[in-house]
Design an enzyme around this catalytic site. Structure first.
Site, PDB file in Angstrom:
ATOM      1  N   HIS A  97      10.051   9.925  18.205  1.00  0.00           N
ATOM      2  CA  HIS A  97       9.930   9.432  16.832  1.00  0.00           C
ATOM      3  C   HIS A  97      10.248  10.565  15.867  1.00  0.00           C
ATOM      4  CE1 HIS A  97       8.831   6.517  13.884  1.00  0.00           C
ATOM      5  NE2 HIS A  97       7.711   7.097  13.506  1.00  0.00           N
ATOM      6  N   TYR A 157     -13.637  -2.769 -16.408  1.00  0.00           N
ATOM      7  CA  TYR A 157     -14.545  -1.703 -15.965  1.00  0.00           C
ATOM      8  C   TYR A 157     -14.131  -0.343 -16.506  1.00  0.00           C
ATOM      9  CZ  TYR A 157     -16.412  -4.840 -12.316  1.00  0.00           C
ATOM     10  OH  TYR A 157     -17.006  -5.853 -11.623  1.00  0.00           O
ATOM     11  N   CYS A 194      -9.605  -5.052 -11.004  1.00  0.00           N
ATOM     12  CA  CYS A 194     -10.896  -5.380 -10.394  1.00  0.00           C
ATOM     13  C   CYS A 194     -10.678  -5.869  -8.964  1.00  0.00           C
ATOM     14  CB  CYS A 194     -11.606  -6.466 -11.197  1.00  0.00           C
ATOM     15  SG  CYS A 194     -11.694  -6.127 -12.969  1.00  0.00           S
ATOM     16  N   ASP A 236     -10.983  -8.884  -7.747  1.00  0.00           N
ATOM     17  CA  ASP A 236     -10.366 -10.199  -7.610  1.00  0.00           C
ATOM     18  C   ASP A 236      -9.459 -10.586  -8.775  1.00  0.00           C
ATOM     19  OD1 ASP A 236     -12.049 -10.600  -5.312  1.00  0.00           O
ATOM     20  OD2 ASP A 236     -13.681 -10.833  -6.758  1.00  0.00           O
TER      21      ASP A 236
HETATM   22  C1  LIG Z   1       6.419   2.302  12.731  1.00  0.00           C
HETATM   23  C2  LIG Z   1       7.351   2.868  13.729  1.00  0.00           C
HETATM   24  C3  LIG Z   1       8.730   2.608  13.649  1.00  0.00           C
HETATM   25  C4  LIG Z   1       9.361   1.907  12.476  1.00  0.00           C
HETATM   26  O1  LIG Z   1       9.402   2.772  11.373  1.00  0.00           O
HETATM   27  P1  LIG Z   1      10.275   2.401  10.082  1.00  0.00           P
HETATM   28  O2  LIG Z   1      10.264   3.634   9.256  1.00  0.00           O
HETATM   29  O3  LIG Z   1       9.573   1.259   9.426  1.00  0.00           O
HETATM   30  O4  LIG Z   1      11.610   2.026  10.597  1.00  0.00           O
HETATM   31  C5  LIG Z   1       9.537   3.063  14.670  1.00  0.00           C
HETATM   32  N1  LIG Z   1       9.018   3.752  15.715  1.00  0.00           N
HETATM   33  C6  LIG Z   1       7.710   4.043  15.812  1.00  0.00           C
HETATM   34  C7  LIG Z   1       7.210   4.834  16.980  1.00  0.00           C
HETATM   35  C8  LIG Z   1       6.831   3.633  14.819  1.00  0.00           C
HETATM   36  O5  LIG Z   1       5.536   3.936  14.907  1.00  0.00           O
END
Ligand SMILES: *Cc1c(COP(=O)(O)O)cnc(C)c1O
Length: 373
Positions: A170, A270, A317, A319
């Site tokens: 990732h 508020y 708020c 709601d």
């Molecule tokens: C959430 C996630 C994605 C998608 O990410 P985007 O930025 O929305 O494309 C892809 N891979 C992993 C491992 C994720 O956790």
């Protein structure tokens, strides 16, 4: 569904389909498509979005946890589903029974998953997560961890009753501009492919699905598509920085429930953070932070009415919230109001809240009915 004309989210499945086709057109032909539908498909409704993706011929779905995966199986979704996050090993029999793929993030987890799979006599399909620089989940493999990382990956792949179908990583900054971020992302990709090559050649196996491209990488590094891409936010119409012709898919709608007239100098809502500066025609909208309209947005954005933008004033708020309709005499009780969506862009609202589009969409709460178009 009887909406009671309070507050609802209109989801355009047509626009999700459009975005799917745009993304498909941007990646090499033959690349598998994993649609990320975690967090209820970023607020759009995981079951509806998954049904659509299944019909469109997507190859895989990803969710964050077992409950999300089971929701899809219970709804009759047959596609492969990958759980990206943690599942306690005692649920391995349920994973196997429901044909759900689990991410394996380290050797210790691989051992636990394998032990449970052996115990119940089934085979658990897994994807190995490599930590190439996100520094969150995954087998450590950078710098002096390289050799040990490769060894641990091979050992996980060989464990009994695990079927290591895939391997992924990732990216941390694939959606950020600038040379440093590009260098970082390319280094992550290079490390990813090096670990895979070393593991496959020393271990004598092949991963069937290698994947790394989140939305940022799909847009900025289409050459990283490998066997499968893994976009989330692009499907929902954001994150392309205008480079792809994407359409927003969620219009968060409400109505005007009440109109009040105040003199100058009246303190509103508020905390009294807002005082009227003139005779004011004030609309009360039946949407608040319990619906997902972040309180941090108080006084920082405008809603879209049929007659134009109306500034939101005073504290939001739980709601409801107030909007100044003095300049918009055409707006009346029951006028439709868009909080964000196709007529009121989400990106600047996210910036005003100090956050990202993802969070505002995910925040739209369970109380808000989703209406599909
Ligand atoms: C959430 C996630 C994605 C998608 O990410 P985007 O930025 O929305 O494309 C892809 N891979 C992993 C491992 C994720 O956790």
């Amino acid at each position: 569904m009887d909406l009671q004309k309070r507050t609802w989210a209109e989801i355009s499945l047509g626009n999700i389909e459009h975005n799917y086709r745009v993304i498909r057109g941007h990646i090499p032909e033959g690349t598998k498509f994993l649609g990320v539908v975690k967090a209820d498909a970023y607020g759009h409704g995981a079951v509806e979005v998954s049904r659509l993706l299944e019909r469109l011929g997507a190859d895989y779905l990803a969710v964050s946890c077992l409950d999300e995966a089971l929701e899809l199986r219970d709804a009759g979704i047959k596609m492969p589903i990958l759980i990206l996050g943690h599942t306690p090993p005692r649920y391995v029999p349920i994973l196997i029974e429901n044909d759900i793929t689990q991410t394996v993030t380290c050797e210790a987890k691989a051992i636990e998953f394998s032990d449970e799979a052996v115990k119940c006599g089934g085979t658990l399909r897994v994807h190995i997560a490599l930590d190439t620089g996100m520094s969150r989940l995954g087998f450590l493999c950078d710098r002096h961890h390289f050799a040990e990382g490769v060894k641990n990956v091979i050992s996980a792949v060989r464990m009994p009753n695990l079927d290591a179908e895939g391997v992924f990583t990732h990216f941390a900054v694939s959606d950020e501009p600038g040379e440093d971020n590009e260098r970082y992302t390319r280094a992550q990709f290079e490390l990813f492919t090096r670990v895979i090559e070393a593991s496959e050649s020393a271990g004598g196996f092949r991963f069937r699905i290698k994947h790394c491209a989140n939305s940022g990488a799909v847009v900025n590094y289409p050459e990283f598509a490998l066997d499968m891409v893994r976009p989330g936010i692009l499907l929902y119409g954001y994150g392309g920085e205008g480079k792809l012709d994407l359409r927003p898919c969620m219009d968060l709608m409400t109505t005007v429930s009440t109109i009040k007239h105040y003199d100058e100098g009246v303190s509103v809502s508020y905390g009294g953070i807002y005082k009227t500066t003139r005779h004011t025609r004030m609309g009360v909208l039946p949407i608040g932070y319990a619906d997902g309209l972040l309180r941090a947005l108080s006084g920082r954005f405008s809603v879209m009415t049929p007659a134009g933008a109306a500034p939101q004033v005073g504290r939001i708020c739980m709601d409801m919230c107030m909007v100044d309709l003095t300049e918009l005499p055409e707006v009346n009780l029951d006028s439709l109001v868009e909080i964000f969506g196709s007529r009121n862009p989400l990106q600047p609202i996210a910036e005003a809240a100090g956050t990202i589009t993802y969070e505002l969409m995910c925040s739209v709460s369970k109380r808000v009915p989703r209406v599909y178009k």
